[in-house]
Scaffold this active site. Structure first.
Site, short mmCIF file in Angstrom:
data_model
loop_
_atom_site.label_atom_id
_atom_site.label_comp_id
_atom_site.label_asym_id
_atom_site.label_seq_id
_atom_site.Cartn_x
_atom_site.Cartn_y
_atom_site.Cartn_z
N SER A 112 43.21 39.76 16.47
CA SER A 112 43.59 39.79 15.06
C SER A 112 44.40 38.52 14.71
CB SER A 112 44.35 41.09 14.77
OG SER A 112 44.43 41.35 13.40
N ASP A 242 35.38 47.72 11.76
CA ASP A 242 36.54 46.82 11.88
C ASP A 242 37.06 46.36 10.52
OD1 ASP A 242 38.36 44.95 12.90
OD2 ASP A 242 36.94 44.16 14.35
N HIS A 269 39.12 48.30 14.94
CA HIS A 269 39.92 47.09 15.21
C HIS A 269 40.46 47.03 16.63
CE1 HIS A 269 41.65 43.52 13.42
NE2 HIS A 269 42.89 43.87 13.69
#
Length: 290
Positions: A112, A242, A269
């Site tokens: 991320s 996601d 995610h």
């Protein structure tokens, strides 16, 4: 499997801070080490801890660390938002790599925000010792992240959407009603496991109000204009559900010369929890290939 903790002094101007780190495995083993970059900013390393699997299975030394301001590293609650720049975190990463003596030979895996940092580091600093790059659930720009999350928000129940919109417009992001609505989004698009793993819960204890309402120094962030300069072999990973939908990830695939893209069909995610066996098999193969 040995674990070694330490702290690296990190000098910024006339101040000295500490970056906490943990090494799983032996940096002198002859196997290229992996530096992991956690998400956030503001979410410490705990969620990535299952990446020690890469040491168990492949012997890869794995380095975890808490970025400045979170976890066991120096906390700086009074620093203005202007202090928290991409360059600061790249400097911290440079400093840690030098402290550990791995400047000439290392890999990076970023999740991320950590992937954003890793991609910027590769594209802007061009570290000679960086050999392979793994970008997990990583957007190539915040505008594309906003677009991705806006699409996903429209898939929530209408009442949940209204609650989120109402509180964001009012700025009441600490309201329990808002937090409950955000959790509905999280359960679909951040981690689909029920209950969430303990490491994930630990990471999110100090997190910001949510993952999709972007404020502060990350607003407007992008590497779209520089990612074509990344020379390392790069692996992209994202999930069907996601937050980082394909529109966020596609520019990496289109612009990085040596790149592979893995799509996780049952993940949001956190594919390293949601589809752990497949994830670690494929990431391990990529990192340990000749």
């Amino acid at each position: 499997m040995s674990r070694t903790e330490g702290k690296a002094d990190f000098v910024v101007g006339d101040e000295t801070f500490q970056t906490w780190y943990e090494i799983v495995g032996d940096l002198k083993s002859g196997i290229r080490p992996l530096v992991t970059l956690h998400g956030g900013p503001g979410i410490p390393h705990h969620g990535l801890l299952t990446h020690d699997t890469l040491n168990k299975v492949h012997g890869i030394p794995v380095i975890f660390y808490d970025q400045l301001g979170v976890g066991a590293s120096t906390h700086l609650p009074n620093k203005p938002k202007e202090f928290w720049t991409e360059a600061l975190f790249m400097d911290e990463l440079d400093n840690l790599v030098k402290h550990l003596g791995i400047t000439d030979n290392f890999d990076i895996l970023g999740h991320s925000w950590g992937g954003m940092l890793g991609s910027a580091y590769a594209a802007k600093r061009h570290p000679a010792g960086l050999k392979r790059l793994v970008l997990v659930d990583t957007p190539s720009s915040m505008d594309l992240w906003d677009e991705s999350c806006a699409i996903l928000l429209k898939g929530l129940p209408e009442e949940t959407q209204k609650v989120i919109q109402k509180h964001q417009e009012a700025g009441t992001l600490e309201d329990p009603e808002y937090k409950a609505a955000v959790q509905v989004f999280y359960n679909k698009h951040v981690c689909r496991l029920d209950p969430w793993p303990e490491n994930v819960l630990e990471s999110f204890k100090g997190a910001g109000p949510n993952e999709f309402y972007i404020t502060g120094s990350l607003r407007g962030w992008t590497v779209l204009d520089v990612i074509h300069t990344i020379t390392q072999e790069t692996l992209l990973v994202n999930g069907r559900y996601d937050e980082a939908q394909d529109i966020c990830v596609a520019p990496f695939f289109e612009k990085i010369p040596k790149v592979k893209w893995i799509h996780m069909a049952e993940s949001s995610h956190m594919p390293y929890y949601e589809e752990a066996e497949r994830y670690f098999r494929l990431v391990g193969q990529f990192l340990s290939a000749p």
